[in-house]
Design a protein around this motif. Structure first.
Motif, PDB file in Angstrom:
ATOM      1  N   SER A  47       0.817  -1.355  -0.099  1.00  0.00           N
ATOM      2  CA  SER A  47      -0.029  -0.056  -0.086  1.00  0.00           C
ATOM      3  C   SER A  47       0.804   1.056   0.096  1.00  0.00           C
ATOM      4  O   SER A  47       0.606   2.247   0.624  1.00  0.00           O
ATOM      5  CB  SER A  47      -0.962  -0.045   1.305  1.00  0.00           C
ATOM      6  OG  SER A  47      -1.914   1.197   1.183  1.00  0.00           O
ATOM      7  N   TYR A  48       1.906   1.385  -0.802  1.00  0.00           N
ATOM      8  CA  TYR A  48       2.847   2.418  -0.905  1.00  0.00           C
ATOM      9  C   TYR A  48       3.193   2.471  -2.413  1.00  0.00           C
ATOM     10  O   TYR A  48       3.366   1.475  -2.980  1.00  0.00           O
ATOM     11  CB  TYR A  48       4.109   2.438  -0.135  1.00  0.00           C
ATOM     12  CG  TYR A  48       5.002   1.453  -0.358  1.00  0.00           C
ATOM     13  CD1 TYR A  48       6.305   1.691  -1.467  1.00  0.00           C
ATOM     14  CD2 TYR A  48       5.031   0.475   0.117  1.00  0.00           C
ATOM     15  CE1 TYR A  48       7.198   0.960  -1.652  1.00  0.00           C
ATOM     16  CE2 TYR A  48       6.098  -0.812  -0.407  1.00  0.00           C
ATOM     17  CZ  TYR A  48       6.860  -0.370  -1.134  1.00  0.00           C
ATOM     18  OH  TYR A  48       7.854  -1.322  -1.358  1.00  0.00           O
ATOM     19  N   ILE A  49       3.624   3.709  -2.788  1.00  0.00           N
ATOM     20  CA  ILE A  49       3.815   4.061  -4.199  1.00  0.00           C
ATOM     21  C   ILE A  49       5.242   4.667  -4.156  1.00  0.00           C
ATOM     22  O   ILE A  49       5.280   5.833  -3.538  1.00  0.00           O
ATOM     23  CB  ILE A  49       2.982   4.967  -4.933  1.00  0.00           C
ATOM     24  CG1 ILE A  49       1.563   4.406  -5.148  1.00  0.00           C
ATOM     25  CG2 ILE A  49       3.574   5.390  -6.290  1.00  0.00           C
ATOM     26  CD1 ILE A  49       0.482   4.849  -5.699  1.00  0.00           C
ATOM     27  N   TYR A  50       6.308   3.949  -4.713  1.00  0.00           N
ATOM     28  CA  TYR A  50       7.514   4.584  -4.594  1.00  0.00           C
ATOM     29  C   TYR A  50       7.645   5.270  -6.120  1.00  0.00           C
ATOM     30  O   TYR A  50       7.589   4.698  -7.070  1.00  0.00           O
ATOM     31  CB  TYR A  50       8.718   3.536  -4.364  1.00  0.00           C
ATOM     32  CG  TYR A  50      10.071   4.030  -4.702  1.00  0.00           C
ATOM     33  CD1 TYR A  50      10.743   4.552  -3.505  1.00  0.00           C
ATOM     34  CD2 TYR A  50      10.791   3.579  -5.554  1.00  0.00           C
ATOM     35  CE1 TYR A  50      11.986   4.915  -3.717  1.00  0.00           C
ATOM     36  CE2 TYR A  50      12.096   4.131  -5.949  1.00  0.00           C
ATOM     37  CZ  TYR A  50      12.465   4.582  -4.789  1.00  0.00           C
ATOM     38  OH  TYR A  50      14.147   5.061  -4.882  1.00  0.00           O
ATOM     39  N   ILE A  51       8.309   6.530  -6.085  1.00  0.00           N
ATOM     40  CA  ILE A  51       8.571   7.383  -7.227  1.00  0.00           C
ATOM     41  C   ILE A  51      10.111   7.956  -7.060  1.00  0.00           C
ATOM     42  O   ILE A  51      10.409   8.353  -6.376  1.00  0.00           O
ATOM     43  CB  ILE A  51       7.715   8.487  -7.424  1.00  0.00           C
ATOM     44  CG1 ILE A  51       6.218   8.104  -7.316  1.00  0.00           C
ATOM     45  CG2 ILE A  51       7.970   9.336  -8.591  1.00  0.00           C
ATOM     46  CD1 ILE A  51       5.315   9.205  -6.782  1.00  0.00           C
TER      47      ILE A  51
END
Length: 453
Positions: A47-51
């Motif tokens: 449940s995380y988005i790494y950019i």
């Protein structure tokens, strides 16, 4: 690899009034690993988005054109094919590649407070300085840092307690218990812990070097990694500085930290680096190295010390390398000296001073030292809970002449002597003696205002 800074991230995450978080730190100290691989994987699993703003060109370009948080979230949601709400952690890495994302944090705080956001990267403040200068001095050209709209933490190389926690957990537990109960460890534990201190002086706290040592027990492979990291730091100076002169001076200054400290007066002496130069000639280089968290700066205090602590003269200071492993590598001393029986005679006291300086800084303590008359000197003066704590760092037993002279002019709660000796307190002298392996814990207590005997 466990990092104690994880506790700061957990506390931030549990705070109902949390703001977007910026994680500062030098290159290669493990910021991304801490935020993504430890924190996000444990507390936002799936449940995380790494950019990665260095690699993801489309997102970087979009974020460069707007600081509107709602538009940024909409674009990332469409780009990644995922709905973003308060259950999703957004991680912006390499933010020095897109300074505008820092401006957007103000609007994440104002308009999308429920969405957890962490931003991290290296050389960020330096990149912001350069961007501001390029745009000129007009108000419209100034970079607007989101003051009051963010939370911040700084990640440092692994401190000794982290090194021990990862390399020998049972020994860490024994040492921590002894510190917490204010009990001198028995002789065998003391010797084992001191052995680990010497190994830490050699390996340092850069995660890649520590991992090589822990995984394979290979001190020399760790040393090779340190050499590569050291060279990378030198290369960075060319990428992030404006003029050739500032690059050369910063490199020269960086490469001469050991030489500066390994003289009778440890104060920064520009003439030792560049003939006929003045301290102000190196002001930009000192600022660059401290902003990049590559060096730690300690300021001199006069004979009579007043609070809050303030430098008596900004020209009188000392510089320490931010990683003790790099400091040991820079010294040129053979790696075997740190594990041989002759190390007591080979290693000078400045290795231990640099070690203590870094431990204090990593616990958010400001560095000051004291110089009195007749060469009287105390390596560190710490202000904690509106009380003074003079710190004497001794490689061996040493004398306490400087502490006596300090006490003639200043009141203090009690003094701390850091050495290879075991724990003890002398009530008559108001002197707490702690071994080097207790420094991390004592520094944390000083930072929290909870130090006791």
């Amino acid at each position: 690899m466990e990092r104690i800074a994880l506790q700061s991230l957990i506390a931030w995450n549990n705070n109902k009034r949390k703001k977007p978080l910026i994680v500062w730190g030098a290159r290669q100290v493990g910021k991304t690993y801490l935020v993504q691989k430890i924190f996000a994987e444990r507390y936002y699993k799936n449940s995380y988005i790494y950019i990665d703003l260095k690699k993801e060109d489309d997102i970087r370009e979009f974020c460069s054109e707007t600081a509107n948080a709602e538009k940024i979230v909409e674009y990332i949601s469409l780009s990644k094919g995922r709905r973003i709400d308060e259950s999703v952690l957004l991680i912006f890495d390499e933010i020095q590649e897109c300074p505008n994302i820092i401006s957007s944090l103000k609007y994440f705080c104002q308009d999308l407070r429920d969405i957890p956001v962490i931003a991290t990267g290296s050389m960020v403040r330096i990149k912001l300085q350069r961007e501001t200068r390029k745009k000129g001095s007009e108000e419209t050209g100034k970079f607007l840092f989101p003051v009051g709209k963010i939370n911040q933490i700084t990640v440092y190389p692994l401190t000794f307690d982290e090194f021990l926690l990862n390399s020998n957990t049972p020994l860490y537990d024994a040492v921590k218990k002894a510190y917490d109960t204010k009990t001198p460890p028995d002789a065998n534990i003391h010797e084992l812990a001191m052995e680990q201190v010497y190994r830490y002086l050699l390996v340092g706290g850069m995660p890649e070097a520590v991992d090589a040592y822990i995984s394979d027990g290979d001190l020399f492979e760790a040393r090779e990694i340190l050499k590569s990291l050291y060279d990378n730091y030198l290369s960075d100076m060319e990428l992030y500085q404006a003029s050739r002169e500032s690059v050369l001076r910063s490199r020269t200054l960086f490469e001469n930290i050991f030489k500066e400290l390994n003289k009778e007066s440890k104060n920064f002496s520009p003439g030792l680096i560049e003939e006929n130069s003045r301290t102000r000639d190196f002001a930009t280089s000192v600022q660059w190295l401290t902003l990049a968290h590559i060096v730690n700066q300690s300021f001199q205090l006069k004979e009579h010390v007043s609070m809050p602590l303030m430098a008596d003269n900004e020209s009188n200071f000392r510089l320490f390398l931010g990683d003790i492993g790099m400091f040991s590598y820079q010294s040129g001393i053979n790696a075997s000296s740190f594990i041989s029986s002759s190390r007591e005679n080979t290693l000078s006291g400045i290795f231990f001073e640099n070690f203590v300086a870094n431990e204090l800084v990593a616990k958010d303590l400001k560095l000051f030292y004291w110089r009195g008359k007749s060469s009287a000197e105390l390596e560190f003066i710490i202000e904690s809970d509106n009380k003074l704590y003079p710190i004497d760092v001794k490689k061996g037993r040493g004398t306490l002449n400087s502490l006596e002279k300090f006490s003639n002019h200043n009141k203090f709660e009690f003094a701390i002597k850091i050495s290879k000796n075991n724990y003890g307190y002398d009530n008559e002298q108001k002197l707490l003696t702690i071994p080097f392996y207790f420094v991390s814990f004592a520094a944390k207590d000083l930072s929290d205002g909870t130090i006791s005997i």
